[in-house]
Design a protein around this motif. Structure first.
Motif, short mmCIF file in Angstrom:
data_model
loop_
_atom_site.label_atom_id
_atom_site.label_comp_id
_atom_site.label_asym_id
_atom_site.label_seq_id
_atom_site.Cartn_x
_atom_site.Cartn_y
_atom_site.Cartn_z
N LYS A 437 0.84 -1.19 0.00
CA LYS A 437 0.00 0.00 0.00
C LYS A 437 0.87 1.23 0.00
O LYS A 437 2.05 1.18 0.38
N LYS A 438 0.26 2.33 -0.42
CA LYS A 438 1.04 3.56 -0.55
C LYS A 438 1.39 4.14 0.79
O LYS A 438 2.50 4.61 1.03
N LYS A 439 0.44 4.18 1.70
CA LYS A 439 0.65 4.78 3.00
C LYS A 439 0.23 3.81 4.09
O LYS A 439 -0.65 3.00 3.91
#
Length: 439
Positions: A437-439
């Motif tokens: 996931k990105k964050k």
């Protein structure tokens, strides 16, 4: 003819006045002298300097006579002085007087023959001794050659043994060096583990989703199944090592007991053979006993069943599972590594028989069996292979150990499929799968 006779008369005492018969007699006399000399030399075997000197002198004398004869004929000199018979200095009588050869008496000849016979016997004995010595030397040579051949074979065997020991020492507890003759070596297990995810995992995942589980629940179920199977194999493999020695003792004790029973049959009445204590035999007998199932195992089994039944009722029912005995006593008679693959069907059967029932999804069974095979072959390696258990949700995504699942990112969202390690904290044999996931 008349003129010829008149010429002879005119010459007077010339060569032509010598009668032909007298001339032939002279020549015959000279030839006899040569014959005597040659015969004497041959008879006495005077082939040394003395004999050669006699021959040379005779030749010179003959040559001198021929020269004188030629001069006399050329100068018409009187030939009578040249043709006077003479006693040869090489005649037999003269040679006898001078000791050129001696006449041997029969006794002397007998002594010589005896002496020569003795010499011949001595030479024959020496020849026999030499022949015996040669035979002995040949036998010794054969023994030496055989000894050298034995040493060469022993050297070759020792070199092979040394090479084998060096190879075993090099590969023992050294997983970085693969045994190419082992079809279940770590690299092959890595390939099998990757195929398990591509094939059986996919089929089981699809059926779980079709039976009512969402994607995350299906992933967690299959991951938990893999880890529980690995723990089961790890525990049983450790127990197998401990029981191997006991099983071997049991095997020999049973043999000894049978032999004693056979001996007891032939013993006189009133006598009793020594036998093993029945309590000891009871302690040695017995297989691997399955320990009581934990709550986690029961919860995992429930997840193999449909979440929603066709009638719409939930399936979370507390099911009481009776402990069952897993009899793998016969599989513990040899070393674990040598029989690891042959033990897999028994381990699979024992695990399925313990945790499986008819309500479980069919696609889960092939996945479980394949997990058991790979996990069992992992734990019997030296050192045992293992999974990466350090990955945590929210950790930085490690592309060297994991590949992306359906979304990419620098942060780990959840684990889908663990990475396979060569040994604890060792290098990666097969990458795992994680959701990013990105964050």
């Amino acid at each position: 003819m008349g003129n010829y006779q008149s010429q002879r008369t005119a010459v007077g005492h010339s060569m032509y006045e010598v009668p032909l018969d007298s001339l032939l007699t002279y020549i015959d006399h000279e030839l006899n002298l040569w014959r005597d000399l040659v015969d004497n030399v041959k008879r006495e075997k005077k082939y040394d300097h003395e004999g050669r000197t006699c021959i040379d002198d005779m030749i010179r004398e003959t040559c001198r006579k021929m020269i004188d004869y030629e001069n006399a004929v050329s100068n018409r000199k009187r030939l009578y002085p040249l043709l006077q018979p003479r006693d040869s200095e090489y005649s037999t009588d003269k040679l006898k007087k001078e000791g050129f050869y001696k006449t041997l008496s029969p006794e002397k000849v007998k002594d010589i023959v005896i002496q020569k016979s003795d010499e011949i016997d001595e030479l024959r004995n020496e020849a026999k001794k030499m022949s015996d010595s040669i035979h002995i030397l040949n036998e010794e040579l054969k023994q030496k050659i055989k000894y050298v051949d034995d040493l060469r074979r022993e050297k070759s065997a020792l070199l092979q043994r040394l090479s084998k020991m060096a190879g075993e020492k090099l590969t023992r507890d050294n997983p970085d060096i693969a045994d190419l003759s082992d079809r279940n070596r770590p690299t092959k297990l890595g390939e099998m583990f990757n195929e398990l995810y591509d094939n059986e995992w996919t089929d089981a995942f699809e059926e779980l989703v079709a039976s009512g589980y969402d994607e995350r629940e299906a992933v967690d179920t299959l991951q938990m199944t893999l880890m529980k199977v690995f723990q089961f194999c790890e525990k049983k493999a450790s127990l197998l090592v401990k029981q191997t020695e006991t099983a071997a003792d049991l095997l020999f004790d049973e043999f000894s007991r049978s032999a004693l029973q056979e001996t007891t049959k032939n013993m006189p009445a009133g006598k009793k053979a020594l036998t093993m204590d029945p309590k000891q035999l009871a302690e040695m007998r017995g297989g691997l006993q399955r320990e009581g199932s934990s709550m986690e195992d029961l919860q995992m089994q429930r997840k193999w069943k449909p979440k929603i039944k066709p009638d719409g009722k939930q399936t979370y029912i507390q099911t009481k599972i009776q402990p069952r005995t897993i009899n793998v006593e016969d599989k513990l008679k040899q070393m674990r590594k040598g029989l690891a693959e042959s033990l897999v069907p028994s381990v699979q059967k024992a695990y399925i028989k313990t945790y499986w029932d008819n309500e479980c999804l069919r696609a889960i069974k092939p996945f479980i069996k394949r997990c058991i095979f790979i996990a069992w072959m992992m734990v019997v390696q030296t050192p045992p292979m293992c999974f990466d258990r350090e990955l945590q949700e929210g950790a930085t995504f490690d592309a060297a150990r994991y590949r992306q699942y359906t979304s990419s990112g620098h942060i780990v969202h959840f684990l889908v499929w663990p990475a396979l390690l060569l040994y604890r904290d060792g290098p990666v044999v097969c990458k795992g799968v994680a959701q990013g996931k990105k964050k």
